[in-house]
Write a protein that holds these residues in place. Structure first.
Motif, PDB file in Angstrom:
ATOM      1  N   GLN A  45       0.863  -1.186   0.000  1.00 19.13           N
ATOM      2  CA  GLN A  45       0.000   0.000   0.000  1.00 19.13           C
ATOM      3  C   GLN A  45       0.896   1.231   0.000  1.00 19.13           C
ATOM      4  N   PRO A  46       0.491   2.290  -0.696  1.00 26.07           N
ATOM      5  CA  PRO A  46       1.307   3.516  -0.678  1.00 26.07           C
ATOM      6  C   PRO A  46       1.360   4.093   0.738  1.00 26.07           C
ATOM      7  N   VAL A  47       2.517   4.584   1.083  1.00 28.37           N
ATOM      8  CA  VAL A  47       2.714   5.138   2.420  1.00 28.37           C
ATOM      9  C   VAL A  47       2.070   6.515   2.482  1.00 28.37           C
ATOM     10  N   GLN A  48       1.275   6.724   3.512  1.00 28.56           N
ATOM     11  CA  GLN A  48       0.637   8.024   3.691  1.00 28.56           C
ATOM     12  C   GLN A  48       1.575   8.895   4.496  1.00 28.56           C
ATOM     13  N   GLN A  49       1.863  10.053   3.939  1.00 27.34           N
ATOM     14  CA  GLN A  49       2.736  10.976   4.633  1.00 27.34           C
ATOM     15  C   GLN A  49       1.887  12.064   5.282  1.00 27.34           C
ATOM     16  N   VAL A  50       2.175  12.306   6.523  1.00 31.64           N
ATOM     17  CA  VAL A  50       1.446  13.317   7.259  1.00 31.64           C
ATOM     18  C   VAL A  50       2.339  14.553   7.385  1.00 31.64           C
TER      19      VAL A  50
END
Length: 55
Positions: A45-50
């Motif tokens: 899954q694509p990494v979600q960047q906060v």
């Protein structure tokens, strides 16, 4: 020793043949496992960047 038979010279006892066969099977299983390689994985899954906001 009573109950133990001595194999004639030049002959392999049944116990040794079974042991050798078991060793061959074990080596074949290890070689097959070593050559199998890792299992295929699903696409990660694509990494979600906060975004971190400065205060």
């Amino acid at each position: 020793m009573p109950g133990h038979t001595v194999a004639r010279r030049g002959r392999i006892s049944t116990r040794h043949v079974r042991g050798f066969g078991a060793a061959l099977i074990a080596v074949a299983a290890l070689v097959a496992a070593a050559n199998a390689g890792p299992a295929p994985t699903a696409d990660p899954q694509p990494v979600q960047q906060v975004a971190v906001q400065d205060r």
